[in-house]
Design an enzyme around this catalytic site. Structure first.
Site, PDB file in Angstrom:
ATOM      1  N   SER A 184      19.401 -16.667  57.683  1.00 38.53           N
ATOM      2  CA  SER A 184      19.584 -16.430  59.819  1.00 38.53           C
ATOM      3  C   SER A 184      18.280 -18.153  60.070  1.00 38.53           C
ATOM      4  O   SER A 184      18.132 -18.345  59.117  1.00 38.53           O
ATOM      5  CB  SER A 184      18.753 -15.442  60.238  1.00 38.53           C
ATOM      6  OG  SER A 184      17.885 -14.829  61.287  1.00 38.53           O
TER       7      SER A 184
ATOM      8  N   TYR B 114      11.259  -9.993  58.897  1.00 40.16           N
ATOM      9  CA  TYR B 114      12.794  -9.938  58.728  1.00 40.16           C
ATOM     10  C   TYR B 114      12.988 -11.500  59.242  1.00 40.16           C
ATOM     11  O   TYR B 114      13.441 -11.928  57.988  1.00 40.16           O
ATOM     12  CB  TYR B 114      13.618  -9.823  60.224  1.00 40.16           C
ATOM     13  CG  TYR B 114      14.731 -10.026  60.371  1.00 40.16           C
ATOM     14  CD1 TYR B 114      15.708  -9.356  60.061  1.00 40.16           C
ATOM     15  CD2 TYR B 114      14.983 -11.328  61.169  1.00 40.16           C
ATOM     16  CE1 TYR B 114      17.407 -10.105  59.489  1.00 40.16           C
ATOM     17  CE2 TYR B 114      16.582 -11.589  61.618  1.00 40.16           C
ATOM     18  CZ  TYR B 114      17.354 -10.940  60.364  1.00 40.16           C
ATOM     19  OH  TYR B 114      19.005 -11.408  60.740  1.00 40.16           O
TER      20      TYR B 114
END
Length: 253
Positions: free
Chosen positions: A139, A152
């Site tokens: 990400s 995350y």
């Protein structure tokens, strides 16, 4: 990476980026296997894409991954592409008096440990293929994190570092290691609001750009699949924009 003539396994392939990649590769004539926890979604996606296979798998269960790998070796011995895409994202408040570390544990087990387990289970098989590829989804938040998704973001930063080591260890082998680094994309990852958020990149646009990059004859620098929209985060430290971007990502509501 060759984008046709493969047998491809995609974890987390029933929605979002995983499903988008599965359908794009399927249209190119690849044999595609998707894995996911929700049987109803597996049925839905494979019915919409005749010839695509759907295998049930909870990636958080190491024993299930071992059995799953044995099934792949039996039913798809020609497998040459693994896409580690399964992942979850949950907000967390680290200042709460009774912090719920079960959320952190679920994220680590899904986003990190499942990737390590799946790669270790299938790597011996992939190394026997003349041309093989491992793609793992990280990400842009691995490079400029958001405070309300701490585990995350950290899980994706972990994978970025781990993939660099794996790439070097496999140097000279037949296995290519690629890192897929999405920006904020319209998916269900963090809830329904993300799916329709106008600030997020439309999923179809993202998949189209990724497939163009994979099809290009020029090598991907550093083994990273970077669409234009995520380059600001990826190169924030190098370009001296990190503090500005971090402040923008973490501005008080």
């Amino acid at each position: 990476m060759q984008i046709s003539g493969n047998t491809i396994l995609i974890t987390g392939g029933t929605s979002g980026i995983g499903r988008g990649l599965a359908e794009a590769f399927h249209r190119l004539g690849n044999r595609v296997i998707i894995a996911g926890r929700r049987q109803s979604r597996l049925v839905e996606v494979t019915a919409a894409n005749p010839g695509m296979l759907g295998f049930h798998l909870d990636v958080r269960d190491p024993e299930a991954i071992g059995a799953f790998a044995a099934r792949i070796r039996e039913e798809a011995p020609e497998l040459n592409v693994l896409v580690n895409n399964a992942g979850i994202s949950r907000p967390e408040d680290l200042t709460a008096e009774a912090a719920d570390l079960s959320i952190s544990r679920q994220i680590v087990e899904t986003n990190i440990m499942s990737v390590l387990h799946m790669t270790a289970a299938l790597l011996p098989m992939l190394k026997t293929r003349p041309k093989a590829t491992i793609i793992t989804t990280t990400s842009g938040l691995a490079f400029v994190p958001r405070n309300n998704f701490p585990t995350y973001c950290a899980s994706k930063a972990f994978l970025h570092s781990w993939l660099q080591s794996l790439r070097v260890q496999l140097r000279g082998s037949s296995v290519e290691v690629l890192e897929l680094i999405p920006p904020y994309v319209q998916t269900e990852l963090s809830g329904q609001h993300q799916l329709t958020n106008p600030r997020a990149m439309p999923l179809a646009d993202y998949i189209e750009e990724v497939m163009r990059l994979l099809a290009a004859s020029t090598p991907l620098p550093g083994g990273e699949i970077l669409v234009e929209r995520v380059k600001g985060e990826r190169w924030a430290e190098r370009d001296g924009t990190y503090l500005t971007r971090f402040a923008a990502f973490n501005a008080a509501d």
